[in-house]
Design a protein around this motif. Structure first.
Motif, PDB file in Angstrom:
ATOM      1  N   LYS A  70      52.319  39.410  42.805  1.00  0.00           N
ATOM      2  CA  LYS A  70      52.904  39.294  44.207  1.00  0.00           C
ATOM      3  C   LYS A  70      52.027  39.677  45.384  1.00  0.00           C
ATOM      4  N   ALA A  71      51.254  40.744  45.215  1.00  0.00           N
ATOM      5  CA  ALA A  71      50.272  41.357  46.207  1.00  0.00           C
ATOM      6  C   ALA A  71      49.015  40.379  46.358  1.00  0.00           C
ATOM      7  N   TRP A 116      39.985  33.508  46.199  1.00  0.00           N
ATOM      8  CA  TRP A 116      40.991  33.563  47.091  1.00  0.00           C
ATOM      9  C   TRP A 116      42.048  34.646  47.040  1.00  0.00           C
ATOM     10  N   ALA A 117      41.588  35.804  45.948  1.00  0.00           N
ATOM     11  CA  ALA A 117      42.663  36.903  45.823  1.00  0.00           C
ATOM     12  C   ALA A 117      41.991  38.052  46.918  1.00  0.00           C
ATOM     13  N   PHE A 118      40.550  37.583  47.448  1.00  0.00           N
ATOM     14  CA  PHE A 118      40.007  38.648  48.300  1.00  0.00           C
ATOM     15  C   PHE A 118      40.774  38.771  49.748  1.00  0.00           C
ATOM     16  N   ASP A 119      40.416  39.515  50.510  1.00  0.00           N
ATOM     17  CA  ASP A 119      41.427  39.805  51.738  1.00  0.00           C
ATOM     18  C   ASP A 119      40.267  39.320  52.912  1.00  0.00           C
ATOM     19  N   CYS A 146      44.053  44.409  49.008  1.00  0.00           N
ATOM     20  CA  CYS A 146      45.535  44.287  49.134  1.00  0.00           C
ATOM     21  C   CYS A 146      46.257  44.957  47.902  1.00  0.00           C
ATOM     22  N   ILE A 147      45.721  45.368  46.712  1.00  0.00           N
ATOM     23  CA  ILE A 147      46.517  45.792  45.768  1.00  0.00           C
ATOM     24  C   ILE A 147      46.517  47.407  45.729  1.00  0.00           C
ATOM     25  N   SER A 148      45.421  47.850  46.866  1.00  0.00           N
ATOM     26  CA  SER A 148      45.094  49.207  46.606  1.00  0.00           C
ATOM     27  C   SER A 148      46.443  50.264  46.966  1.00  0.00           C
TER      28      SER A 148
END
Length: 342
Positions: free
Chosen positions: A129-130, A163-166, A217-219
């Motif tokens: 989700k994140a 694309w999961a990078f921020d 983002c998941i941190s």
């Protein structure tokens, strides 16, 4: 492959061995275990790319020091919920032939059942989700499962597309920003998730450009200093429930085409590693036998634990001990080119 680092050390802050934090070594290792309690830019060079890497962490094991901002990078974390941030600055030597993935990989299969299985499924759903959909997660294959058929066993992996990078910054060679100062540059996921994902999915990775990526983002749910997964159950879950033991590997790899079209697993024989960082919390260090596996060139006598650290592991203390023996040697060391081409 080779790698070295440049320290930016502030005397106001405690150093390794005096508080919790992250330690790690790049794979293949040059014999150095470094800590992330310093703002240190690491330089990595292999057959696929030249890269700079920076990891920033909050002292989540010491709320008072966190609140007072008495740690490197405190200004960057001020007013933000993220617990850590990682950055890569990559200059490709050749255009990747296939997709690149980045994520978390474990060294060995970890059996998960019952309550732990529920925790794992809930955690993966939270991270999906994140970070977004289209994430590849596998518990891997046990040796017992792979042995009868003679097939290759897959390692446990949680892999995300780029694309999961921020944040992404695309620069001309020589015009790239200082990796320590990228505030407000380039395109951010917070500028619009759909816009960002579309841009990243269409991003052309070229040899005449330098790409700077940041990820956080998941941190909020992965407290690496305390080695705890948050947000699933009150109080969090020991990360070893999911990963078995430290270290975990933060990786960027290209996935080659499979020989058989029905093969969908991310097998080691299909991976070409651009980046492989074995990382652990100094509060939860690996056993010495696992340190020796990662650092085969380090002698038994060099695996010395500093005072006030975990006597069952080596935490980050090897850095001072082993580096003393390396003072008169060049910081950069050459390794066989195939070292990253697993």
């Amino acid at each position: 492959a080779r790698h070295d680092g440049v320290d930016e050390v502030d005397a106001r802050f405690p150093v390794l061995g005096q508080q919790g934090g992250l330690s790690g070594t790049f794979i293949p290792s040059n014999g150095e275990i470094f800590d992330c309690n310093r703002l240190r830019v690491h330089h990595i060079d292999n057959e696929y790319c030249s890269m700079k890497f920076l990891a920033l962490t909050r002292p989540t094991d010491d709320p008072a020091r966190d609140a007072a901002g008495l740690y490197p990078g405190a200004e960057h974390f001020n007013g933000r919920k993220r617990l850590w941030e990682t950055r890569w600055q990559i200059h490709f030597k050749a255009t990747p032939r296939n997709r690149l993935f980045f994520g978390i990989e474990l060294a060995e299969y970890v059996p998960v059942a019952g309550w732990a299985r529920w925790i794992q499924q809930s955690t993966v759903a939270l991270l999906r989700k994140a970070a977004g959909g289209n994430i590849y997660h596998s518990c891997g294959d046990s040796a017992e499962t792979a042995a009868p058929s003679g097939s290759e066993a897959e390692k446990p992996v949680f892999a995300m597309p780029l694309w999961a990078f921020d944040q992404v910054i695309e620069s001309e060679v020589g015009q790239e920003p200082d990796i320590q100062c990228i505030e407000g540059l380039g395109l951010l996921r917070t500028d619009g998730r759909k816009k960002f994902m579309t841009h990243m999915s269409q991003l052309e990775l070229r040899t005449d450009r330098v790409y700077t990526f940041a990820f956080w983002c998941i941190s909020r749910w992965v407290d690496v200093v305390n080695w705890t997964m948050l947000g699933v159950v009150p109080g969090g879950v020991d990360f070893n429930v999911l990963c078995g033991r430290p270290p975990v590997h933060i990786v960027i790899y290209q996935l080659d085409d499979a020989r058989e079209t029905q093969e969908k697993r991310h097998l080691q024989s299909r991976k070409r590693y651009y980046f492989n960082w074995a990382v652990w919390s100094t509060k939860m260090p690996p056993a010495q036998q696992h340190i020796r596996e990662m650092l085969p060139q380090v002698l038994e006598t060099d695996l010395v634990v500093a005072e006030d650290t975990d006597p069952d592991g080596v935490a980050g203390a090897v850095e001072g001990t082993y580096q003393n023996r390396q003072e008169n040697q060049p910081k950069q060391q050459n390794f066989p080119e195939h070292a990253y081409a697993i």
